[in-house]
Design a protein around this motif. Structure first.
Motif, PDB file in Angstrom:
ATOM      1  N   VAL A   1      14.418  -7.271  -6.930  1.00  0.00           N
ATOM      2  CA  VAL A   1      13.470  -6.160  -7.076  1.00  0.00           C
ATOM      3  C   VAL A   1      14.274  -4.885  -7.338  1.00  0.00           C
ATOM      4  N   ARG A   2      13.955  -4.214  -8.452  1.00  0.00           N
ATOM      5  CA  ARG A   2      14.720  -3.021  -8.850  1.00  0.00           C
ATOM      6  C   ARG A   2      14.238  -1.780  -8.092  1.00  0.00           C
ATOM      7  N   ASN A   3      15.066  -0.776  -8.059  1.00  0.00           N
ATOM      8  CA  ASN A   3      14.693   0.494  -7.438  1.00  0.00           C
ATOM      9  C   ASN A   3      13.936   1.366  -8.434  1.00  0.00           C
ATOM     10  N   GLY A   4      13.300   2.397  -7.896  1.00  0.00           N
ATOM     11  CA  GLY A   4      12.527   3.313  -8.765  1.00  0.00           C
ATOM     12  C   GLY A   4      11.071   2.914  -8.674  1.00  0.00           C
ATOM     13  N   GLN A   5      10.191   3.883  -8.319  1.00  0.00           N
ATOM     14  CA  GLN A   5       8.761   3.612  -8.067  1.00  0.00           C
ATOM     15  C   GLN A   5       8.163   2.553  -8.991  1.00  0.00           C
ATOM     16  N   ARG A   6       8.126   2.840 -10.292  1.00  0.00           N
ATOM     17  CA  ARG A   6       7.427   1.988 -11.259  1.00  0.00           C
ATOM     18  C   ARG A   6       8.041   0.591 -11.346  1.00  0.00           C
TER      19      ARG A   6
ATOM     20  N   GLN B   1       9.941  -0.841  -9.125  1.00  0.00           N
ATOM     21  CA  GLN B   1       9.872  -1.525  -7.834  1.00  0.00           C
ATOM     22  C   GLN B   1       8.489  -2.130  -7.587  1.00  0.00           C
ATOM     23  N   VAL B   2       7.458  -1.384  -7.878  1.00  0.00           N
ATOM     24  CA  VAL B   2       6.108  -1.901  -7.599  1.00  0.00           C
ATOM     25  C   VAL B   2       5.805  -3.092  -8.503  1.00  0.00           C
ATOM     26  N   ILE B   3       6.236  -3.042  -9.739  1.00  0.00           N
ATOM     27  CA  ILE B   3       5.966  -4.169 -10.655  1.00  0.00           C
ATOM     28  C   ILE B   3       6.730  -5.413 -10.202  1.00  0.00           C
ATOM     29  N   ASP B   4       8.003  -5.247  -9.895  1.00  0.00           N
ATOM     30  CA  ASP B   4       8.802  -6.398  -9.445  1.00  0.00           C
ATOM     31  C   ASP B   4       8.256  -6.970  -8.138  1.00  0.00           C
ATOM     32  N   HIS B   5       7.902  -6.080  -7.226  1.00  0.00           N
ATOM     33  CA  HIS B   5       7.394  -6.523  -5.924  1.00  0.00           C
ATOM     34  C   HIS B   5       6.094  -7.319  -6.092  1.00  0.00           C
ATOM     35  N   LEU B   6       5.215  -6.807  -6.940  1.00  0.00           N
ATOM     36  CA  LEU B   6       3.941  -7.518  -7.187  1.00  0.00           C
ATOM     37  C   LEU B   6       4.185  -8.871  -7.840  1.00  0.00           C
ATOM     38  N   ILE B   7       5.138  -8.943  -8.771  1.00  0.00           N
ATOM     39  CA  ILE B   7       5.420 -10.231  -9.424  1.00  0.00           C
ATOM     40  C   ILE B   7       5.969 -11.219  -8.391  1.00  0.00           C
TER      41      ILE B   7
ATOM     42  N   GLU C   1       0.817  -1.231   0.000  1.00  0.00           N
ATOM     43  CA  GLU C   1       0.000   0.000   0.000  1.00  0.00           C
ATOM     44  C   GLU C   1       0.842   1.270   0.000  1.00  0.00           C
ATOM     45  N   LYS C   2       2.169   1.107   0.150  1.00  0.00           N
ATOM     46  CA  LYS C   2       3.033   2.298   0.137  1.00  0.00           C
ATOM     47  C   LYS C   2       3.269   2.814  -1.294  1.00  0.00           C
ATOM     48  N   TYR C   3       2.996   1.986  -2.299  1.00  0.00           N
ATOM     49  CA  TYR C   3       3.277   2.400  -3.681  1.00  0.00           C
ATOM     50  C   TYR C   3       2.154   3.272  -4.243  1.00  0.00           C
ATOM     51  N   ARG C   4       2.565   4.382  -4.840  1.00  0.00           N
ATOM     52  CA  ARG C   4       1.597   5.324  -5.405  1.00  0.00           C
ATOM     53  C   ARG C   4       0.657   4.643  -6.404  1.00  0.00           C
ATOM     54  N   ASP C   5       1.236   3.755  -7.241  1.00  0.00           N
ATOM     55  CA  ASP C   5       0.417   3.080  -8.259  1.00  0.00           C
ATOM     56  C   ASP C   5      -0.657   2.178  -7.646  1.00  0.00           C
ATOM     57  N   LEU C   6      -0.490   1.845  -6.367  1.00  0.00           N
ATOM     58  CA  LEU C   6      -1.465   0.942  -5.733  1.00  0.00           C
ATOM     59  C   LEU C   6      -2.412   1.674  -4.775  1.00  0.00           C
ATOM     60  N   PHE C   7      -2.299   2.989  -4.698  1.00  0.00           N
ATOM     61  CA  PHE C   7      -3.228   3.733  -3.831  1.00  0.00           C
ATOM     62  C   PHE C   7      -4.698   3.411  -4.168  1.00  0.00           C
TER      63      PHE C   7
ATOM     64  N   GLY D   1      -1.987  -4.188 -14.638  1.00  0.00           N
ATOM     65  CA  GLY D   1      -2.791  -2.965 -14.682  1.00  0.00           C
ATOM     66  C   GLY D   1      -1.923  -1.717 -14.651  1.00  0.00           C
ATOM     67  N   ILE D   2      -0.722  -1.838 -14.116  1.00  0.00           N
ATOM     68  CA  ILE D   2       0.200  -0.690 -14.061  1.00  0.00           C
ATOM     69  C   ILE D   2       0.951  -0.578 -15.390  1.00  0.00           C
ATOM     70  N   ASP D   3       1.488  -1.696 -15.875  1.00  0.00           N
ATOM     71  CA  ASP D   3       2.202  -1.694 -17.159  1.00  0.00           C
ATOM     72  C   ASP D   3       2.295  -3.145 -17.650  1.00  0.00           C
ATOM     73  N   GLU D   4       1.460  -3.477 -18.614  1.00  0.00           N
ATOM     74  CA  GLU D   4       1.352  -4.867 -19.039  1.00  0.00           C
ATOM     75  C   GLU D   4       2.623  -5.381 -19.729  1.00  0.00           C
TER      76      GLU D   4
END
Ligand SMILES: [Fe+2]
Ligand SMILES: [Fe+2]
Length: 190
Positions: free
Chosen positions: A95-100, A102-108, A42-48, A159-162
């Motif tokens: 998991v890579r750094n950088g908002q976008r 990081q959130v994609i890697d973390h979700l995967i 929930e800390k990721y902006r893309d998942l707000f 949903g963030i970046d297919e």
């Protein structure tokens, strides 16, 4: 539909079946970590916009945690220390750094962890049927929920970046296949 490229090695199932009390303690921690992970996302902006869905997953994981704790209590098994999982830390290290990114890697990573749980619970439900009916039924009852978490996390990433998710999923499936072959003598699920 699970996408894994490699089956868990046969010895890992034998090791779990031979050490059920330790495996159950490890499983309790796994559910605890799954609950905190859902909240951490929930800390990721893309998942707000998905905060309620993530809360719902966290609540479900906490309920699973409670169910495993109740099982431990019924069986007189004390709750104890968690084992660190080389498979999970191996995935998370990439998991890579950088908002976008990081959130994609973390979700995967979360999706693959949920997917492997779903797969292993299915196997345990089948293998335990003849020896421990209560545990077999318990594992069978968790399969659908973990399968849904697997799909939800993957769909959140898409949903963030297919295109980026598909590219990274390919990388992570190869990494998972490599890591799952590494020997781990501890009686843990992952
Ligand atoms: Fe769970
Ligand atoms: Fe889950």
């Amino acid at each position: 539909m699970l996408l894994f490229r490699e089956k868990p090695p046969a010895y890992s199932l034998a090791k779990i079946l031979a050490n059920l009390p330790a495996e159950l303690v490890d499983h309790a921690h796994l559910e605890r970590k799954a609950a905190t992970t859902a909240l951490n996302l929930e800390k990721y902006r893309d998942l707000f916009p998905r905060v309620e869905e993530l809360n719902a997953i966290a609540i479900e994981e906490l309920q699973h945690f409670q169910l495993v704790l109740a099982l431990l209590k019924r069986r007189g098994i004390p709750f104890g220390q968690p084992y660190p999982s080389p498979w999970i830390s191996g995935l998370m290290k990439s998991v890579r750094n950088g908002q976008r990114h990081q959130v994609i890697d973390h979700l995967i990573c979360c999706s693959l962890i949920e997917g492997r749980s779903c797969e292993k619970f299915q196997v345990l439900a089948r293998e335990l049927k003849a020896v421990d009916r209560e545990l077999a039924d318990f594992y069978a009852s968790l399969v659908e929920s973990e399968g849904n978490h697997y799909a939800t996390y993957l769909l959140m990433a898409k949903g963030i970046d297919e295109a980026e998710t598909n590219r990274r999923l390919d990388f992570y499936l190869a990494l998972d296949a490599e890591l799952i072959r590494q020997p781990n003598p501890l009686p843990m699920l992952h």
